[in-house]
Write an enzyme that holds these catalytic residues in place. Structure first.
Site, short mmCIF file in Angstrom:
data_model
loop_
_atom_site.label_atom_id
_atom_site.label_comp_id
_atom_site.label_asym_id
_atom_site.label_seq_id
_atom_site.Cartn_x
_atom_site.Cartn_y
_atom_site.Cartn_z
N GLU A 156 22.54 30.24 -54.14
CA GLU A 156 21.17 30.34 -54.64
C GLU A 156 20.15 30.59 -53.53
OE1 GLU A 156 21.69 27.49 -58.58
OE2 GLU A 156 20.82 26.63 -56.78
N LYS A 168 9.33 24.69 -61.55
CA LYS A 168 9.26 25.66 -62.63
C LYS A 168 7.82 25.90 -63.13
CE LYS A 168 13.96 24.84 -64.28
NZ LYS A 168 14.77 24.47 -65.47
N ARG A 224 11.40 14.82 -63.86
CA ARG A 224 11.43 15.20 -65.27
C ARG A 224 10.80 14.14 -66.18
NH1 ARG A 224 17.27 17.99 -64.50
NH2 ARG A 224 16.51 20.08 -63.97
N ARG A 252 19.15 15.80 -57.14
CA ARG A 252 19.47 15.69 -58.57
C ARG A 252 19.01 14.33 -59.11
NH1 ARG A 252 21.62 19.90 -60.61
NH2 ARG A 252 22.60 18.91 -62.42
N HIS A 263 14.45 22.78 -61.07
CA HIS A 263 15.85 23.17 -60.97
C HIS A 263 16.36 22.69 -59.63
CE1 HIS A 263 19.51 25.58 -60.65
NE2 HIS A 263 19.12 25.79 -59.40
N THR A 290 18.36 16.24 -67.35
CA THR A 290 17.81 17.49 -67.87
C THR A 290 16.83 17.24 -69.01
OG1 THR A 290 19.82 18.66 -67.23
CG2 THR A 290 18.40 19.74 -68.83
N ASN A 307 11.52 21.78 -68.18
CA ASN A 307 11.85 20.50 -67.53
C ASN A 307 11.44 20.42 -66.06
OD1 ASN A 307 13.84 22.01 -66.29
ND2 ASN A 307 15.53 21.08 -67.41
N PHE A 350 20.50 30.06 -75.31
CA PHE A 350 19.17 29.83 -74.73
C PHE A 350 18.84 30.74 -73.55
CE2 PHE A 350 22.10 26.82 -72.68
CZ PHE A 350 21.88 27.09 -71.33
#
Length: 140
Positions: free
Chosen positions: A128, A11, A104, A87, A117, A93, A114, A59
């Site tokens: 995706e 991100k 993270r 993950r 993704h 998260t 964070n 959000f």
């Protein structure tokens, strides 16, 4: 164990902090292969479509605006149980709750910023990945 593919986004907070290489190192150290990768500037339309599942949540607008605030790195990862493995590498998260050594815990600024993704299931990854890569882009 099953060889799977999963989708990843590094991100804007992490790309702005120049952490792409460090995150890629964590991914590879976990036994995942990066079989497609591209640095892009997401458009508002792309981010809106990608996060449409959250469109009714308070959000959503903030998330879309964050995702278009700077470059991101989109990736296809492959490996044994890739979804669960990635993950685990990302961590919780909320970076406060994330395990030591996870993306993270190491790099995230907050729940909203964070750093990464990852798909939550193989079916989600299958939806995706084509949003950002064609089959010709993926070289396993």
């Amino acid at each position: 164990m099953a060889i799977e593919r999963t989708f990843s986004i590094i991100k804007p907070d992490a790309t702005a902090a120049n952490k792409t290489g460090a995150i890629n190192a964590l991914i590879e150290a976990a036994g995942l292969r990066i079989i497609a990768q591209r640095r892009i500037q997401m458009t508002k339309q792309q981010a809106g479509r990608f996060y449409a599942v959250h469109s009714e949540r308070p959000f959503y607008g903030e998330l879309v605006n964050f995702m278009i605030s700077g470059p991101v790195v989109v990736q296809v990862l492959e490996g044994e149980n890739a979804v669960a493995t990635y993950r685990e590498v990302m961590g919780a998260t909320n970076p406060v709750d994330a395990a030591e050594g996870t993306i993270r815990k190491l790099f995230a600024k907050s729940v909203g910023e964070n750093s990464a993704h990852g798909s939550d299931a193989t079916e989600t990854a299958d939806e995706e990945i084509p949003q950002f890569f064609s089959l010709a882009d993926i070289t396993g």
